[in-house]
Design an enzyme around this catalytic site. Structure first.
Site, mmCIF file in Angstrom:
data_model
loop_
_atom_site.group_PDB
_atom_site.id
_atom_site.type_symbol
_atom_site.label_atom_id
_atom_site.label_comp_id
_atom_site.label_asym_id
_atom_site.label_seq_id
_atom_site.Cartn_x
_atom_site.Cartn_y
_atom_site.Cartn_z
ATOM 1 N N HIS A 104 0.891 -1.310 -0.013
ATOM 2 C CA HIS A 104 -0.111 -0.163 -0.123
ATOM 3 C C HIS A 104 1.014 1.291 0.142
ATOM 4 C CE1 HIS A 104 -3.797 2.431 0.813
ATOM 5 N NE2 HIS A 104 -2.827 3.313 1.202
ATOM 6 N N CYS A 105 0.811 2.094 -1.024
ATOM 7 C CA CYS A 105 1.678 3.244 -1.203
ATOM 8 C C CYS A 105 1.300 4.578 -0.478
ATOM 9 C CB CYS A 105 1.875 3.338 -2.439
ATOM 10 S SG CYS A 105 2.947 4.758 -2.972
ATOM 11 N N PRO A 106 1.945 4.745 0.808
ATOM 12 C CA PRO A 106 1.341 6.144 1.293
ATOM 13 C C PRO A 106 1.365 7.383 0.427
ATOM 14 C CG PRO A 106 3.482 5.254 2.296
ATOM 15 C CD PRO A 106 3.137 4.255 1.307
ATOM 16 N N GLY A 119 -1.422 6.658 -1.803
ATOM 17 C CA GLY A 119 -2.856 6.433 -1.058
ATOM 18 C C GLY A 119 -3.452 5.436 -1.750
ATOM 19 N N GLN A 120 -2.975 4.385 -2.372
ATOM 20 C CA GLN A 120 -3.504 3.335 -3.101
ATOM 21 C C GLN A 120 -2.773 2.123 -2.924
ATOM 22 O OE1 GLN A 120 -6.202 1.737 -3.777
ATOM 23 N NE2 GLN A 120 -6.690 2.683 -5.872
#
Ligand SMILES: [Zn+2]
Ligand SMILES: [Zn+2]
Length: 304
Positions: free
Chosen positions: A154-156, A159-160
């Site tokens: 999950h890439c902060p 955001g996805q």
């Protein structure tokens, strides 16, 4: 006639009662993660970099056609933003939750199941939240609250979830953003070099006279390191057909990776194989009397 139209407008769509934490736009057409802060920061960083570059740097390059420099920068910005939108807004590979109202792990009888993939036995884990045996390579994202196919991470900053359906756009985003910042860094360094040799004011004088150029040079240098490391790591993962999640958990330590078919085939599969359709139709109509407090999936929430 009027009554029918009112009823039609009140029909519940799957995205309106989706049990995960996703945020939907354009009536369920865009499927985003729950926290937009990282995405906002990333977008602002790219747009402000373009703005500073165009206003302060590209206009002040001697012996260079600034129109060409600005046009190339604008094209690169557009490519980065398009890839960013694709990564952020398409369904990353969300797996629908079970439609069985009572399927708990007790009903299933076991919390794991085994399948054989290309001669290698893999364990399928039971997800208590989605009440399904997760397909191989999938994982439940705690941020989005969904099981996701070929879960990478999950890439902060976006955001996805990065997974089966948006991985290639993520890699395209990393590479285009890397080229964008290398381009900006190169011209920023050139402007600093020219100004230093001209005025002889030194670095502190530059800081007073051209703070935006120094700030952009430092920022683009940091971005190049960050994006460069990520691009190299994900190119390596693509070549060996592993997800970051599998790599961090040493999933194939002691047993062969059944998905590894050689570098060329892996690259073809990960980047160029046709994208599978979304498993969920977020715009499909769901049962109107579904009890939202119950958190059970409506029997007919999936499209047919
Ligand atoms: Zn799950
Ligand atoms: Zn996620």
């Amino acid at each position: 006639m009027v009554t029918m139209e009112i009823n039609a407008s009140k029909r519940t769509k799957a995205y309106q009662v989706w049990p995960g934490k996703n945020v939907f736009f354009f009536h369920g057409r865009l499927v985003c993660g729950p926290d937009p802060r990282g995405l906002l920061l990333t977008s602002i960083s790219i747009l402000v970099s373009t703005w500073i570059f165009t206003i302060y740097i590209a206009d002040d390059l001697q012996n260079t056609n600034s129109t060409v420099v600005i046009t190339i920068c604008s094209i690169l910005t557009l490519m980065v933003i398009v890839n960013l939108i694709l990564v952020t807004a398409i369904d990353p590979g969300i797996i629908p939750r079970s439609t069985e109202q009572q399927s708990s792990v007790e009903d299933v009888g076991s919390s794991s199941k085994k399948v054989t993939v290309n001669g290698v036995q893999l364990k399928l884990k039971y997800c208590r939240i989605c009440r399904i045996f997760r397909p191989p390579r999938s994982c439940h994202c705690a941020v989005c609250d969904n099981c996701v196919e070929n879960f990478d991470h999950h890439c902060p900053w976006i955001g996805q979830c990065i997974a089966l359906r948006n991985y290639r756009f993520y890699l395209a985003f990393l590479i285009t953003a890397l080229v964008f910042f290398v381009y900006i860094f190169g011209f920023s360094c050139r402007r600093i070099g020219v100004r230093l040799s001209e005025s002889g004011v030194g670095l502190f004088g530059m800081l007073r006279s051209f703070p935006e150029t120094l700030a952009l040079t430092l920022f683009s240098f940091s971005a190049i390191w960050f994006l460069g490391c990520l691009a190299i790591f994900h190119s390596y993962l693509t070549a060996i057909n592993q997800t970051a999640y599998e790599n961090f958990r040493n999933r194939y330590e002691g047993s062969p990776n059944p998905y590894d078919k050689g570098i060329i085939s892996n690259i073809k599969e990960v980047l160029f194989a046709p994208l599978p359709p979304s498993r969920v139709d977020f715009r499909a109509e769901v049962m109107p009397r579904w009890d939202m407090e119950d958190h059970e999936m409506p029997p007919h929430w999936l499209s047919i």
